[in-house]
Design an enzyme around this catalytic site. Structure first.
Site, PDB file in Angstrom:
ATOM      1  N   HIS A 122       1.246  -4.706  -0.437  1.00  0.00           N
ATOM      2  CA  HIS A 122       2.414  -5.603  -0.471  1.00  0.00           C
ATOM      3  C   HIS A 122       3.513  -4.848  -1.216  1.00  0.00           C
ATOM      4  O   HIS A 122       3.513  -4.771  -2.449  1.00  0.00           O
ATOM      5  CB  HIS A 122       2.041  -6.903  -1.199  1.00  0.00           C
ATOM      6  CG  HIS A 122       3.184  -7.866  -1.340  1.00  0.00           C
ATOM      7  ND1 HIS A 122       3.262  -9.060  -0.666  1.00  0.00           N
ATOM      8  CD2 HIS A 122       4.314  -7.800  -2.081  1.00  0.00           C
ATOM      9  CE1 HIS A 122       4.382  -9.684  -0.975  1.00  0.00           C
ATOM     10  NE2 HIS A 122       5.044  -8.934  -1.848  1.00  0.00           N
ATOM     11  N   LEU A 123       4.408  -4.246  -0.439  1.00  0.00           N
ATOM     12  CA  LEU A 123       5.414  -3.374  -1.042  1.00  0.00           C
ATOM     13  C   LEU A 123       6.790  -4.016  -0.905  1.00  0.00           C
ATOM     14  O   LEU A 123       7.451  -3.900   0.131  1.00  0.00           O
ATOM     15  CB  LEU A 123       5.395  -1.991  -0.355  1.00  0.00           C
ATOM     16  CG  LEU A 123       4.016  -1.323  -0.227  1.00  0.00           C
ATOM     17  CD1 LEU A 123       4.136   0.027   0.480  1.00  0.00           C
ATOM     18  CD2 LEU A 123       3.348  -1.165  -1.588  1.00  0.00           C
ATOM     19  N   GLY A 124       7.184  -4.746  -1.936  1.00  0.00           N
ATOM     20  CA  GLY A 124       8.520  -5.351  -1.963  1.00  0.00           C
ATOM     21  C   GLY A 124       9.202  -4.870  -3.230  1.00  0.00           C
ATOM     22  O   GLY A 124       8.868  -3.799  -3.752  1.00  0.00           O
ATOM     23  N   PHE A 183      15.320   0.047  -1.711  1.00  0.00           N
ATOM     24  CA  PHE A 183      14.765   1.211  -1.007  1.00  0.00           C
ATOM     25  C   PHE A 183      15.657   1.706   0.123  1.00  0.00           C
ATOM     26  O   PHE A 183      15.619   2.882   0.476  1.00  0.00           O
ATOM     27  CB  PHE A 183      13.357   0.902  -0.499  1.00  0.00           C
ATOM     28  CG  PHE A 183      12.328   1.022  -1.583  1.00  0.00           C
ATOM     29  CD1 PHE A 183      12.203   0.036  -2.554  1.00  0.00           C
ATOM     30  CD2 PHE A 183      11.513   2.137  -1.668  1.00  0.00           C
ATOM     31  CE1 PHE A 183      11.282   0.157  -3.583  1.00  0.00           C
ATOM     32  CE2 PHE A 183      10.580   2.262  -2.686  1.00  0.00           C
ATOM     33  CZ  PHE A 183      10.469   1.275  -3.645  1.00  0.00           C
ATOM     34  N   ARG A 184      16.470   0.794   0.684  1.00  0.00           N
ATOM     35  CA  ARG A 184      17.401   1.238   1.742  1.00  0.00           C
ATOM     36  C   ARG A 184      18.450   2.163   1.147  1.00  0.00           C
ATOM     37  O   ARG A 184      18.767   3.208   1.706  1.00  0.00           O
ATOM     38  CB  ARG A 184      18.105   0.035   2.374  1.00  0.00           C
ATOM     39  CG  ARG A 184      17.246  -0.720   3.344  1.00  0.00           C
ATOM     40  CD  ARG A 184      17.818  -2.071   3.631  1.00  0.00           C
ATOM     41  NE  ARG A 184      17.752  -2.916   2.435  1.00  0.00           N
ATOM     42  CZ  ARG A 184      17.837  -4.230   2.439  1.00  0.00           C
ATOM     43  NH1 ARG A 184      18.033  -4.876   3.558  1.00  0.00           N
ATOM     44  NH2 ARG A 184      17.732  -4.937   1.329  1.00  0.00           N
ATOM     45  N   ARG A 224       4.467 -23.456  -4.759  1.00  0.00           N
ATOM     46  CA  ARG A 224       3.973 -22.130  -5.151  1.00  0.00           C
ATOM     47  C   ARG A 224       3.948 -22.091  -6.675  1.00  0.00           C
ATOM     48  O   ARG A 224       4.968 -22.323  -7.328  1.00  0.00           O
ATOM     49  CB  ARG A 224       4.918 -21.044  -4.639  1.00  0.00           C
ATOM     50  CG  ARG A 224       4.497 -19.676  -5.115  1.00  0.00           C
ATOM     51  CD  ARG A 224       5.360 -18.593  -4.539  1.00  0.00           C
ATOM     52  NE  ARG A 224       4.809 -17.314  -4.854  1.00  0.00           N
ATOM     53  CZ  ARG A 224       5.455 -16.353  -5.499  1.00  0.00           C
ATOM     54  NH1 ARG A 224       6.696 -16.532  -5.870  1.00  0.00           N
ATOM     55  NH2 ARG A 224       4.872 -15.208  -5.754  1.00  0.00           N
ATOM     56  N   ASN A 267       9.411  -2.645   6.631  1.00  0.00           N
ATOM     57  CA  ASN A 267      10.628  -2.055   7.217  1.00  0.00           C
ATOM     58  C   ASN A 267      10.797  -0.550   7.064  1.00  0.00           C
ATOM     59  O   ASN A 267      11.567   0.058   7.805  1.00  0.00           O
ATOM     60  CB  ASN A 267      11.864  -2.722   6.599  1.00  0.00           C
ATOM     61  CG  ASN A 267      11.947  -4.184   6.962  1.00  0.00           C
ATOM     62  OD1 ASN A 267      12.059  -4.520   8.145  1.00  0.00           O
ATOM     63  ND2 ASN A 267      11.867  -5.059   5.977  1.00  0.00           N
ATOM     64  N   GLU A 315       4.309 -16.207   3.071  1.00  0.00           N
ATOM     65  CA  GLU A 315       3.711 -16.954   1.967  1.00  0.00           C
ATOM     66  C   GLU A 315       3.914 -18.456   2.146  1.00  0.00           C
ATOM     67  O   GLU A 315       3.042 -19.251   1.815  1.00  0.00           O
ATOM     68  CB  GLU A 315       4.320 -16.486   0.636  1.00  0.00           C
ATOM     69  CG  GLU A 315       3.834 -15.080   0.277  1.00  0.00           C
ATOM     70  CD  GLU A 315       4.696 -14.383  -0.748  1.00  0.00           C
ATOM     71  OE1 GLU A 315       5.848 -14.049  -0.405  1.00  0.00           O
ATOM     72  OE2 GLU A 315       4.232 -14.159  -1.873  1.00  0.00           O
ATOM     73  N   ARG A 338      10.292  -2.402 -12.153  1.00  0.00           N
ATOM     74  CA  ARG A 338       9.157  -2.434 -13.091  1.00  0.00           C
ATOM     75  C   ARG A 338       8.423  -1.107 -13.077  1.00  0.00           C
ATOM     76  O   ARG A 338       8.295  -0.473 -12.029  1.00  0.00           O
ATOM     77  CB  ARG A 338       8.177  -3.552 -12.706  1.00  0.00           C
ATOM     78  CG  ARG A 338       8.697  -4.927 -13.001  1.00  0.00           C
ATOM     79  CD  ARG A 338       7.732  -6.000 -12.554  1.00  0.00           C
ATOM     80  NE  ARG A 338       8.382  -6.950 -11.677  1.00  0.00           N
ATOM     81  CZ  ARG A 338       7.742  -7.743 -10.823  1.00  0.00           C
ATOM     82  NH1 ARG A 338       6.428  -7.700 -10.722  1.00  0.00           N
ATOM     83  NH2 ARG A 338       8.411  -8.576 -10.064  1.00  0.00           N
ATOM     84  N   LYS A 396      13.595 -22.221  -3.553  1.00  0.00           N
ATOM     85  CA  LYS A 396      13.542 -21.998  -2.100  1.00  0.00           C
ATOM     86  C   LYS A 396      12.681 -23.089  -1.477  1.00  0.00           C
ATOM     87  O   LYS A 396      11.706 -23.522  -2.099  1.00  0.00           O
ATOM     88  CB  LYS A 396      12.898 -20.643  -1.797  1.00  0.00           C
ATOM     89  CG  LYS A 396      13.731 -19.463  -2.265  1.00  0.00           C
ATOM     90  CD  LYS A 396      13.068 -18.168  -1.800  1.00  0.00           C
ATOM     91  CE  LYS A 396      13.544 -17.013  -2.649  1.00  0.00           C
ATOM     92  NZ  LYS A 396      12.569 -16.013  -2.938  1.00  0.00           N
ATOM     93  N   ASN A 439       9.296 -23.301  -3.665  1.00  0.00           N
ATOM     94  CA  ASN A 439       9.081 -22.134  -4.533  1.00  0.00           C
ATOM     95  C   ASN A 439      10.188 -22.181  -5.580  1.00  0.00           C
ATOM     96  O   ASN A 439      11.322 -21.796  -5.324  1.00  0.00           O
ATOM     97  CB  ASN A 439       9.166 -20.859  -3.685  1.00  0.00           C
ATOM     98  CG  ASN A 439       8.876 -19.612  -4.499  1.00  0.00           C
ATOM     99  OD1 ASN A 439       8.730 -19.681  -5.725  1.00  0.00           O
ATOM    100  ND2 ASN A 439       8.794 -18.479  -3.826  1.00  0.00           N
ATOM    101  N   GLY A 491       8.823  -6.392  -6.044  1.00  0.00           N
ATOM    102  CA  GLY A 491       7.576  -6.368  -6.798  1.00  0.00           C
ATOM    103  C   GLY A 491       6.527  -5.854  -5.822  1.00  0.00           C
ATOM    104  O   GLY A 491       6.562  -6.226  -4.650  1.00  0.00           O
ATOM    105  N   HIS A 513       0.509 -11.893  -6.323  1.00  0.00           N
ATOM    106  CA  HIS A 513       0.800 -11.859  -4.881  1.00  0.00           C
ATOM    107  C   HIS A 513      -0.399 -12.335  -4.066  1.00  0.00           C
ATOM    108  O   HIS A 513      -0.549 -11.967  -2.901  1.00  0.00           O
ATOM    109  CB  HIS A 513       1.162 -10.429  -4.404  1.00  0.00           C
ATOM    110  CG  HIS A 513       2.504  -9.961  -4.843  1.00  0.00           C
ATOM    111  ND1 HIS A 513       2.760  -8.647  -5.176  1.00  0.00           N
ATOM    112  CD2 HIS A 513       3.671 -10.611  -4.988  1.00  0.00           C
ATOM    113  CE1 HIS A 513       4.028  -8.518  -5.522  1.00  0.00           C
ATOM    114  NE2 HIS A 513       4.614  -9.696  -5.424  1.00  0.00           N
TER     115      HIS A 513
END
Ligand code: ADP
Length: 406
Positions: free
Chosen positions: A207-209, A284-285, A90, A335, A384, A240, A14, A7, A211, A179
Site C-alpha cells: 500500500h504505497l500512498g 511522487f509525481r 473508519r 499510478n 477502503e 514520515r 469524508k 471517515n 502513508g 492500513h
C-alpha cells in the site's frame, strides 16, 4: 441496504453512501476546514456535484450539512434519514481490544477512548465523528471498522519489539500495523481476481500512498505489517521517516537541542521523500518530474523509497516461506509504473518478470507480470470505503435481519 461510510479526521470528514447489494456509490463528498470556515464538496451518481463554502464550526454541523444534502429533494438521494440503514465509521486504532468490526455502543466508545493515547492524532478525531452521527441519528445502527483489526492476527514473534517484556505488559507497547482495511480489501480482491482461494495463497500487499505500508497475508491472515506501534515505522513515506535507529535521534536531539515533540514533528512531517529531496516535494509525481530534470535529491528519494519497498517484500517472502501474489495499491502503487518496475527489478530472484506494456495500463485490477513469472504481480485499486460498507452491512445483517442468516 444503504450504508453511510464516515471517515472523520481532525478538520475533515469524508463520506460515501453505498448500496450494499449493488456495491454502487450513490453519493460521496467531503467536509473540509471544519472549525475554521467550512468547505463542502458533494457528488452523486446522477451527475450533480457541488462545491461550496458552508460554515462548519464543528463536526456535528458537518454531519448536519451532509445529511441535509443527502435528503434534499433536488440534490439528495434519500427522502428521509431513516433510509440510511447503517453508518460505518473508519476507526484508526482499536488496540488489542478489537480484532474485528463492532457495533458501536457506549461500552465500545469507552474502550476506544482508552486507546486514545495510542493514536492521539486520529482516535479522538474519529470519535468526534461518531459522536456527531449519534447526536443527529440516535436510532441508526453504527458500526466501527478498525484500521488495526485485520493486523491483529500477527503473532508475538512479529508484533513484539526487542524491548523489556514488562513494557508490553504494562503499556501494550508492541507493533499494531495499520492500513488494515486496505490490506484486507486488496488481498481478498487479488485472490478473487486470480480465481484463487484466499485461504490457500500467500500475498504481499504494498500500500504505497502518502502513508505507506506493506503486509504479508498468509492464507487470509496477516502475519506481518511494516507499520508499528504508530504509523511511523517501516517504509520511507511522503513525509514520515520509516525505520530509524533510535540512537540517531538521541544524537540529533543533543546536537540541535531538541525535545521529544520537536523530534516527533521532524519524523512525521519533515522526513520521508520530502526530507530526502531537501524539501522539494512529498508528491511522487513532482519528484518524478524533477528526476527527469536531473534533480539528484528527488531521484535519490525515489530510489531509497523503491529499495526499501523491495527489502520489505523480500523479507515478507521469507516470513511466509514463499509468495504467490505481490499487489501494488494506493496513490503511488496504483499510478507510478516506473516505481513498480524499479521495485520488481530487485525481485528477479523470486522469478518475477514484468510485462512492460501491461505495467503501463490502468484498470481497477490488472496483472502486470508475464505469464511465465513465478509470482503474480498485480495492481489493484484499493477501496477502503467499500470494505467498510461490506463490514457494516455484514454486521447489520446479523442484527437487523437475523432471519436472513443461513
Ligand atoms: P494518502 O491516502 O496516504 O494521502 P494516496 O493513496 O492518495 O495517499 O496517495 C497519494 C500519493 O500518490 C501522492 O504522493 C501522489 O504523488 C501519488 N500519486 C498520485 N497519482 C500519481 C501518479 N500518477 N504518479 C505517481 N504518483 C502519484
Amino acid at each position: 441496504m444503504k450504508i453511510l461510510v464516515i471517515n472523520s479526521g481532525s478538520s475533515s470528514l469524508k463520506f460515501q453512501v453505498i448500496d450494499s447489494e449493488s456495491e454502487q456509490v450513490l453519493a460521496k463528498g467531503v467536509c473540509e476546514r471544519i472549525g475554521i470556515d467550512g468547505r463542502f464538496t458533494y457528488k452523486i451518481n446522477t451527475g450533480i456535484s457541488l462545491k461550496e463554502e458552508v460554515p462548519m464550526s464543528n463536526h456535528t454541523q458537518a454531519v448536519h450539512t451532509l445529511l441535509d444534502t443527502l435528503a434534499d429533494p433536488e440534490q439528495g438521494i434519500i427522502r428521509s434519514f431513516s433510509e440510511i440503514d447503517v453508518i460505518g465509521h473508519r476507526l484508526v486504532h482499536g488496540g488489542e481490544k478489537f480484532t474485528g468490526s463492532v457495533v458501536i455502543t457506549d461500552e465500545v466508545i469507552d474502550a476506544m477512548t482508552e486507546c486514545n493515547d495510542l493514536a492521539p492524532l486520529h482516535n479522538p478525531a474519529n470519535l468526534v465523528g461518531v459522536d456527531a452521527c449519534r447526536r443527529l441519528m440516535p436510532d441508526t445502527l453504527m458500526v466501527g471498522v478498525f484500521d488495526t483489526a485485520f493486523n491483529q492476527t500477527m503473532e508475538p514473534k512479529a508484533f513484539l519489539y526487542g524491548l523489556p517484556y514488562r513494557y508490553y505488559e504494562k503499556y501494550k507497547i508492541r507493533r499494531y500495523g495499520f492500513h488494515g482495511i486496505s490490506h484486507k480489501y486488496v488481498s481478498q480482491r487479488a485472490a478473487e481476481f486470480m480465481g484463487q482461494d484466499p485461504k490457500r495463497v500467500k500475498t504481499i500487499v504494498c500500500h504505497l500512498g502518502n502513508g505507506a505500508s506493506i503486509s504479508a497475508v498468509k492464507y487470509g491472515r496477516v502475519v506481518d505489517n511494516s507499520m508499528g506501534f504508530t504509523p511511523l515505522e517501516g517504509l520511507v513515506m511522503g513525509t514520515r521517516c520509516g525505520d530509524v535507529d533510535p540512537g540517531a535521534l538521541e544524537f540529533l536531539a543533543k546536537k540541535e537541542n531538541l525535545d521529544f515533540p520537536q523530534i516527533m514533528a521532524i519524523l512525521n512531517q519533515e522526513s520521508g521523500v520530502l526530507g530526502i529531496s531537501k524539501n522539494f516535494s512529498s508528491d511522487f509525481r513532482e519528484l518524478k518530474d524533477a528526476e527527469i530534470k536531473y534533480n539528484e535529491k528527488a531521484a535519490l528519494a525515489r530510489e531509497i523509497f523503491a529499495y526499501k519497498v523491495a527489502k520489505y517484500v523480500g523479507s515478507y517472502a521469507a516470513a511466509m516461506n514463499g509468495v504467490d501474489n505481490i499487489v501494488f495499491t494506493a496513490g503511488v502503487g496504483e499510478n507510478d509504473s516506473d516505481i513498480r518496475q524499479e521495485i520488481c527489478d530487485y525481485l528477479e530472484f523470486l522469478g518475477i518478470t514484468i510485462d512492460e506494456l501491461k505495467n503501463r495500463e490502468h484498470a481497477e485490477a490488472i496483472r502486470i507480470s508475464t505469464g511465465s513469472s513465478r509470482v503474480n504481480v498485480l495492481v489493484i485499486q484499493t477501496n477502503e470505503e467499500l470494505e467498510i460498507a461490506r463490514e457494516a452491512a455484514a454486521l447489520a445483517q446479523k442484527i437487523l435481519r437475523p432471519d436472513r442468516q443461513a
